[in-house]
Design a protein around this motif. Structure first.
Motif, short mmCIF file in Angstrom:
data_model
loop_
_atom_site.label_atom_id
_atom_site.label_comp_id
_atom_site.label_asym_id
_atom_site.label_seq_id
_atom_site.Cartn_x
_atom_site.Cartn_y
_atom_site.Cartn_z
N LEU A 160 -87.44 -3.34 -29.75
CA LEU A 160 -88.83 -3.73 -29.57
C LEU A 160 -89.51 -2.66 -28.72
O LEU A 160 -89.03 -2.34 -27.63
N ALA A 161 -90.60 -2.11 -29.23
CA ALA A 161 -91.26 -1.01 -28.54
C ALA A 161 -92.77 -1.22 -28.49
O ALA A 161 -93.35 -1.92 -29.32
N LEU A 162 -93.41 -0.59 -27.50
CA LEU A 162 -94.86 -0.57 -27.35
C LEU A 162 -95.35 0.86 -27.52
O LEU A 162 -94.65 1.82 -27.17
N PHE A 163 -96.57 1.02 -28.03
CA PHE A 163 -97.17 2.35 -28.15
C PHE A 163 -98.65 2.25 -27.83
O PHE A 163 -99.28 1.20 -28.00
N ALA A 164 -99.24 3.37 -27.37
CA ALA A 164 -100.66 3.39 -27.02
C ALA A 164 -101.17 4.82 -27.03
O ALA A 164 -100.42 5.77 -26.77
N ARG A 165 -102.47 4.97 -27.34
CA ARG A 165 -103.15 6.28 -27.28
C ARG A 165 -104.56 6.08 -26.75
O ARG A 165 -105.13 4.99 -26.88
N GLY A 166 -105.12 7.15 -26.22
CA GLY A 166 -106.51 7.14 -25.82
C GLY A 166 -107.15 8.50 -26.04
O GLY A 166 -106.51 9.53 -25.77
N PHE A 167 -108.40 8.53 -26.54
CA PHE A 167 -109.13 9.76 -26.81
C PHE A 167 -110.49 9.70 -26.12
O PHE A 167 -111.13 8.65 -26.10
N ALA A 168 -110.94 10.83 -25.58
CA ALA A 168 -112.25 10.89 -24.94
C ALA A 168 -112.91 12.22 -25.29
O ALA A 168 -112.23 13.26 -25.38
N GLN A 169 -114.25 12.19 -25.48
CA GLN A 169 -115.00 13.39 -25.84
C GLN A 169 -116.46 13.20 -25.45
O GLN A 169 -116.90 12.07 -25.21
N PRO A 170 -117.25 14.28 -25.34
CA PRO A 170 -118.64 14.17 -24.87
C PRO A 170 -119.48 13.26 -25.76
O PRO A 170 -119.46 13.40 -26.98
N GLN A 171 -120.25 12.37 -25.16
CA GLN A 171 -121.08 11.45 -25.92
C GLN A 171 -122.38 12.07 -26.40
O GLN A 171 -123.03 11.53 -27.30
N ASP A 172 -122.79 13.21 -25.84
CA ASP A 172 -124.07 13.80 -26.23
C ASP A 172 -124.02 14.46 -27.61
O ASP A 172 -125.04 14.57 -28.29
N ARG A 173 -122.82 14.87 -28.05
CA ARG A 173 -122.70 15.55 -29.35
C ARG A 173 -121.74 14.85 -30.30
O ARG A 173 -121.44 15.38 -31.37
N ASN A 174 -121.23 13.68 -29.92
CA ASN A 174 -120.30 12.92 -30.75
C ASN A 174 -120.73 11.47 -30.83
O ASN A 174 -121.02 10.86 -29.80
N ALA A 175 -120.77 10.92 -32.02
CA ALA A 175 -121.13 9.51 -32.16
C ALA A 175 -120.10 8.62 -31.48
O ALA A 175 -120.44 7.67 -30.77
N VAL A 176 -118.81 8.91 -31.68
CA VAL A 176 -117.74 8.16 -31.02
C VAL A 176 -117.37 8.89 -29.75
O VAL A 176 -116.94 10.04 -29.76
#
Length: 439
Positions: free
Chosen positions: A312-328
């Motif tokens: 039994l395993a857990l996994f996770a990721r996170g991404f961040a980028q500038p909001q002024d030039r990226n919709a997400v």
């Protein structure tokens, strides 16, 4: 008439399949069949049938199939070139894409969705550097190695592979399925089994030079554009983790930290070149341009419990980028994977959840539209939830994967213009079945 490269590659694969090397000359391959000493052909056929029960763009059923063949060459066996190997990947896709026709979401319902065609995907040479690592050059896809999670590999939605955060940001979706692009990848250490570093440099736009209203997949339909346009995309990833206890077993734990940079120009999500809101009728309509784009991410997975035939395993990721030039502006995903459930050692049950958050600038643009007389729902976030069970019908040969998906706020609450310009797409509920056959 000169044959196309995909056609030539397919002809080569057929010729080798029809005239394979004798069993005495061809050693066994890790996957697939041996065509000659040091030459292996592996093929995987995938069929997805997905039904949208309610919500999204419309209810209905979509089916899409993919045949993926890898021709792997060990040039030390073939030609005495120590430390050299290569790969050519050809993909055939045919069918209806569930995301475009049924859900309208940012997260693909299926990770094999693409324009119906036969295309060359990856095509590369690699030089082993011994204990130092390896150097790979050719037509490459970053999603084959970067930002991956082993625990999420049986999830069907595409966002658990190459995430919405990158696919919606980079030109033509970036160097990822179904569009590979010329590039170089350097690996230092052993990131797949222990500690190491990956560095990648790719052509900035795998679709090549195409018009604003042109689908990059149609422009580079056969994977032979070999685009060097659109600047450059760079990505780096450091990996630390424990070695797997045995072959094909999950690693006890692993942590990945990555960052990327793109040196092309990217449009402002809210303002024009004079500083006025783009939604303002007095605006020039030309978005402000930023000279680059960048972001960072982290990923981790760990086995919480392990028995003789289960884990039994857990996994996770996170991404961040500038909001002024990226919709997400950011995205997080994670989940749980149960290997060997119900006493079936080769089965896998997995739950995955992903949330892509729209940035403040894109939300501000939506509010500006309302303020200037064109009301539209303000985008917020999109969440994809998937539960599936991968059942081994014939070990290493045939798998059935029933699945359920729930898509909350498809397209982050964007409307379907064909029905209403002011009402967001309703939440979608999907069921499906994936069939995988390996040869």
């Amino acid at each position: 008439m000169r044959p196309s490269l995909p056609g030539a590659a397919i002809a080569l694969l057929l010729a080798l399949a029809l005239h394979p090397a004798s069993a005495e000359d061809a050693p066994a391959c890790a996957e697939g069949v041996a065509l000659a000493p040091g030459l292996c052909l592996s093929t995987e056929a995938t069929l997805d049938s997905i039904a949208n029960l309610r919500g999204g763009v419309r209810s209905g059923v979509a089916a899409i199939g993919q045949v993926w063949s890898d021709l792997d060459a060990d040039f030390e066996r073939l030609a005495g070139l120590e430390g050299w190997r290569g790969r050519a990947s050809v993909i055939a896709i045919y069918g209806r894409q569930a995301t475009a026709t049924l859900t309208g979401g940012l997260a693909p319902a299926s990770n094999i969705e693409a324009l119906s065609t036969i295309r060359l995907f990856e095509f590369w040479l690699e030089r082993s550097l011994g204990a130092w690592g390896s150097l790979r050059v050719g037509q490459l896809a970053a999603d084959m190695e970067f930002a991956t999670l082993d625990g999420a590999r049986t999830l069907v939605s595409g966002t658990f592979g190459w995430p919405v955060a990158l696919a919606s940001t980079l030109p033509a979706g970036g160097p990822a399925y179904p569009l590979a692009t010329p590039g170089i990848r350097l690996t230092l250490g052993e990131p797949d089994t222990h500690h190491g570093l990956r560095l990648g440099l790719y052509s900035g736009n795998p679709g090549g030079r195409y018009g604003a209203d042109t689908d990059p997949q149609r422009h580079n339909r056969y994977g032979t554009t070999f685009s060097f346009s659109g600047g450059a995309f760079m990505i780096a990833e450091g990996v630390v983790g424990a070695a797997p206890p045995e072959a094909d077993a999950p690693r006890p734990w692993v942590v990945k930290l990555g960052a990327w940079y793109h040196n092309a120009s990217f449009d402002s999500q809210r303002y024009d070149t004079t500083g006025l809101p783009l939604a303002d009728p007095a605006s020039s309509g030309v978005p402000r341009r930023y000279g680059n784009n960048h972001g960072a991410y982290a990923a981790a997975e760990a086995v919480l419990w392990r028995a003789e035939t289960q884990s039994l395993a857990l996994f996770a990721r996170g991404f961040a980028q500038p909001q002024d030039r990226n919709a997400v502006a950011w995205q997080v995903d994670g989940g749980m994977v149960w290997r060997g459930p119900l006493g079936r050692a080769n089965d896998t049950a997995v739950l995955g959840i992903s949330r892509a958050q729209v940035g403040a600038s894109a939300r501000g643009y939506d509010r500006d539209l309302g303020a200037f007389g064109s009301p539209t729902p303000t985008r917020r976030y999109e969440t994809m939830i998937e539960l599936n069970y991968d059942a081994a019908v014939i070990e290493d040969r045939l798998y059935l994967r029933p699945l359920v998906q729930v898509l909350v706020n498809p397209a982050a609450r964007q409307p379907d213009e064909r029905r209403s310009a002011t009402e967001p797409l309703p939440n979608a509920t999907l069921v499906g079945l994936r069939v995988v056959a390996k040869f």
